[in-house]
Design a protein around this motif. Structure first.
Motif, PDB file in Angstrom:
ATOM      1  N   THR A  38      -7.446  48.763-114.523  1.00 34.83           N
ATOM      2  CA  THR A  38      -6.218  49.468-114.153  1.00 34.83           C
ATOM      3  C   THR A  38      -6.009  50.688-115.042  1.00 34.83           C
ATOM      4  O   THR A  38      -5.610  51.754-114.556  1.00 34.83           O
ATOM      5  N   LEU A  39      -6.294  50.559-116.326  1.00 32.26           N
ATOM      6  CA  LEU A  39      -6.171  51.694-117.243  1.00 32.26           C
ATOM      7  C   LEU A  39      -7.140  52.801-116.861  1.00 32.26           C
ATOM      8  O   LEU A  39      -6.797  53.988-116.914  1.00 32.26           O
ATOM      9  N   HIS A  40      -8.342  52.423-116.438  1.00 31.53           N
ATOM     10  CA  HIS A  40      -9.342  53.385-115.963  1.00 31.53           C
ATOM     11  C   HIS A  40      -8.771  54.172-114.783  1.00 31.53           C
ATOM     12  O   HIS A  40      -8.836  55.397-114.737  1.00 31.53           O
ATOM     13  N   CYS A  41      -8.166  53.456-113.851  1.00 33.22           N
ATOM     14  CA  CYS A  41      -7.551  54.066-112.672  1.00 33.22           C
ATOM     15  C   CYS A  41      -6.356  54.932-113.074  1.00 33.22           C
ATOM     16  O   CYS A  41      -6.199  56.052-112.604  1.00 33.22           O
ATOM     17  N   LEU A  42      -5.524  54.398-113.952  1.00 31.81           N
ATOM     18  CA  LEU A  42      -4.322  55.101-114.387  1.00 31.81           C
ATOM     19  C   LEU A  42      -4.665  56.435-115.055  1.00 31.81           C
ATOM     20  O   LEU A  42      -3.975  57.433-114.851  1.00 31.81           O
ATOM     21  N   THR A  43      -5.735  56.459-115.814  1.00 34.01           N
ATOM     22  CA  THR A  43      -6.135  57.686-116.504  1.00 34.01           C
ATOM     23  C   THR A  43      -6.427  58.796-115.502  1.00 34.01           C
ATOM     24  O   THR A  43      -5.920  59.916-115.629  1.00 34.01           O
ATOM     25  N   GLY A  44      -7.236  58.486-114.500  1.00 31.58           N
ATOM     26  CA  GLY A  44      -7.548  59.479-113.475  1.00 31.58           C
ATOM     27  C   GLY A  44      -6.316  59.897-112.691  1.00 31.58           C
ATOM     28  O   GLY A  44      -6.099  61.076-112.422  1.00 31.58           O
ATOM     29  N   CYS A  45      -5.488  58.908-112.341  1.00 35.71           N
ATOM     30  CA  CYS A  45      -4.256  59.198-111.592  1.00 35.71           C
ATOM     31  C   CYS A  45      -3.323  60.094-112.389  1.00 35.71           C
ATOM     32  O   CYS A  45      -2.756  61.050-111.860  1.00 35.71           O
ATOM     33  N   ALA A  46      -3.159  59.782-113.667  1.00 37.81           N
ATOM     34  CA  ALA A  46      -2.245  60.556-114.509  1.00 37.81           C
ATOM     35  C   ALA A  46      -2.719  61.996-114.650  1.00 37.81           C
ATOM     36  O   ALA A  46      -1.924  62.939-114.525  1.00 37.81           O
ATOM     37  N   ILE A  47      -4.008  62.187-114.891  1.00 34.05           N
ATOM     38  CA  ILE A  47      -4.545  63.551-115.015  1.00 34.05           C
ATOM     39  C   ILE A  47      -4.295  64.329-113.728  1.00 34.05           C
ATOM     40  O   ILE A  47      -3.794  65.451-113.746  1.00 34.05           O
ATOM     41  N   GLY A  48      -4.641  63.730-112.603  1.00 30.24           N
ATOM     42  CA  GLY A  48      -4.468  64.400-111.310  1.00 30.24           C
ATOM     43  C   GLY A  48      -3.021  64.678-110.979  1.00 30.24           C
ATOM     44  O   GLY A  48      -2.677  65.779-110.530  1.00 30.24           O
ATOM     45  N   GLU A  49      -2.171  63.686-111.219  1.00 28.88           N
ATOM     46  CA  GLU A  49      -0.756  63.877-110.891  1.00 28.88           C
ATOM     47  C   GLU A  49      -0.103  64.941-111.758  1.00 28.88           C
ATOM     48  O   GLU A  49       0.636  65.786-111.258  1.00 28.88           O
ATOM     49  N   ILE A  50      -0.338  64.885-113.036  1.00 21.64           N
ATOM     50  CA  ILE A  50       0.272  65.874-113.938  1.00 21.64           C
ATOM     51  C   ILE A  50      -0.249  67.262-113.614  1.00 21.64           C
ATOM     52  O   ILE A  50       0.532  68.220-113.533  1.00 21.64           O
ATOM     53  N   LEU A  51      -1.554  67.394-113.389  1.00 16.86           N
ATOM     54  CA  LEU A  51      -2.121  68.692-113.016  1.00 16.86           C
ATOM     55  C   LEU A  51      -1.500  69.199-111.715  1.00 16.86           C
ATOM     56  O   LEU A  51      -1.131  70.372-111.607  1.00 16.86           O
ATOM     57  N   GLY A  52      -1.341  68.312-110.733  1.00 19.37           N
ATOM     58  CA  GLY A  52      -0.721  68.698-109.459  1.00 19.37           C
ATOM     59  C   GLY A  52       0.713  69.149-109.637  1.00 19.37           C
ATOM     60  O   GLY A  52       1.145  70.142-109.032  1.00 19.37           O
ATOM     61  N   MET A  53       1.467  68.449-110.479  1.00 23.75           N
ATOM     62  CA  MET A  53       2.862  68.826-110.748  1.00 23.75           C
ATOM     63  C   MET A  53       2.935  70.184-111.444  1.00 23.75           C
ATOM     64  O   MET A  53       3.774  71.017-111.112  1.00 23.75           O
ATOM     65  N   VAL A  54       2.045  70.387-112.410  1.00 23.38           N
ATOM     66  CA  VAL A  54       2.028  71.656-113.139  1.00 23.38           C
ATOM     67  C   VAL A  54       1.675  72.811-112.192  1.00 23.38           C
ATOM     68  O   VAL A  54       2.344  73.847-112.185  1.00 23.38           O
ATOM     69  N   ILE A  55       0.646  72.629-111.373  1.00 16.92           N
ATOM     70  CA  ILE A  55       0.225  73.684-110.433  1.00 16.92           C
ATOM     71  C   ILE A  55       1.329  73.959-109.418  1.00 16.92           C
ATOM     72  O   ILE A  55       1.690  75.126-109.176  1.00 16.92           O
ATOM     73  N   GLY A  56       1.871  72.908-108.803  1.00 20.07           N
ATOM     74  CA  GLY A  56       2.930  73.076-107.808  1.00 20.07           C
ATOM     75  C   GLY A  56       4.160  73.754-108.389  1.00 20.07           C
ATOM     76  O   GLY A  56       4.766  74.623-107.745  1.00 20.07           O
ATOM     77  N   THR A  57       4.518  73.371-109.604  1.00 19.61           N
ATOM     78  CA  THR A  57       5.682  73.981-110.254  1.00 19.61           C
ATOM     79  C   THR A  57       5.401  75.437-110.614  1.00 19.61           C
ATOM     80  O   THR A  57       6.248  76.304-110.399  1.00 19.61           O
ATOM     81  N   ALA A  58       4.214  75.702-111.140  1.00 17.89           N
ATOM     82  CA  ALA A  58       3.846  77.072-111.518  1.00 17.89           C
ATOM     83  C   ALA A  58       3.832  78.003-110.296  1.00 17.89           C
ATOM     84  O   ALA A  58       4.190  79.176-110.404  1.00 17.89           O
ATOM     85  N   LEU A  59       3.436  77.466-109.155  1.00 17.08           N
ATOM     86  CA  LEU A  59       3.392  78.259-107.923  1.00 17.08           C
ATOM     87  C   LEU A  59       4.736  78.248-107.184  1.00 17.08           C
ATOM     88  O   LEU A  59       4.841  78.809-106.102  1.00 17.08           O
ATOM     89  N   MET A  60       5.731  77.580-107.786  1.00 10.50           N
ATOM     90  CA  MET A  60       7.082  77.468-107.238  1.00 10.50           C
ATOM     91  C   MET A  60       7.094  76.844-105.841  1.00 10.50           C
ATOM     92  O   MET A  60       7.839  77.253-104.964  1.00 10.50           O
ATOM     93  N   TRP A  61       6.236  75.851-105.641  1.00  8.96           N
ATOM     94  CA  TRP A  61       6.217  75.107-104.395  1.00  8.96           C
ATOM     95  C   TRP A  61       7.395  74.154-104.368  1.00  8.96           C
ATOM     96  O   TRP A  61       7.946  73.799-105.401  1.00  8.96           O
ATOM     97  N   GLY A  62       7.742  73.694-103.199  1.00 10.48           N
ATOM     98  CA  GLY A  62       8.796  72.687-103.057  1.00 10.48           C
ATOM     99  C   GLY A  62       8.283  71.314-103.472  1.00 10.48           C
ATOM    100  O   GLY A  62       7.112  71.141-103.813  1.00 10.48           O
TER     101      GLY A  62
END
Length: 171
Positions: A38-62
């Motif tokens: 689960t930690l293995h899965c969580l690591t990948g999920c966390a990286i992807g989710e945080i990166l997605g949030m940062v990109i979406g926010t930086a691009l001022m997406w909804g």
């Protein structure tokens, strides 16, 4: 000497070895093994989710496009950890993709469902910015709850030779 009996014993020993990992028979999976998967899965999920949030926010997406990007990247990074590990173990790309999909799909899906539901249901979290403590506390709290819910799912799946158990043959 009966060579066919020896071959059968060797095949049985190999099958028994394949049904075991870290000294645990299939069905007798430790909580530690499930937590590690689960930690293995969580690591990948966390990286992807945080990166997605940062990109979406930086691009001022909804909220919706940002969340879609974050979830998509969570799956990409979640799968990539397994994909790289089994490729390193010698699997060809097509087989490695099949193993990653079989190993991680349910785990990532449960984790993303729980985490995103918590963020979505936390008042104000969807409108919080990256510099807001509410954003990070909702996200990290969501990951913590997702970990607690996904670990028993992974334990059950590994005990039945599914999920992360398919990766163990290549470690």
């Amino acid at each position: 000497m009966d060579h066919s009996a020896h071959h059968t014993d060797a095949a049985h020993d190999h099958a028994t070895h394949e049904a075991r990992h870290d000294g645990h028979a299939q069905g007798a999976v430790s909580w530690g093994m499930a937590a590690k998967a689960t930690l293995h899965c969580l690591t990948g999920c966390a990286i992807g989710e945080i990166l997605g949030m940062v990109i979406g926010t930086a691009l001022m997406w909804g909220n919706v496009p940002t969340m879609v990007l974050a979830i998509a990247l969570a799956f990409v990074f979640g799968y990539s950890f397994t994909l790289f590990a089994v490729r390193r173990a010698g699997l060809d790309l097509k087989s490695a993709i099949k193993v990653a999909l079989a190993a991680d799909t349910v785990s990532i899906a449960v984790m993303e469902l729980v985490d995103n539901a918590i963020v979505a249901l936390t008042p104000g979290a969807m409108d919080a910015t990256l510099s807001d403590g509410l954003f990070w506390s909702a996200l990290l709290g969501g990951f913590a709850v997702a970990f607690l819910i996904t670990t028993p799912v992974n334990k059950w799946m590994i005990g039945r030779g599914k999920g992360h158990a398919v990766v163990h043959a290549y470690h």
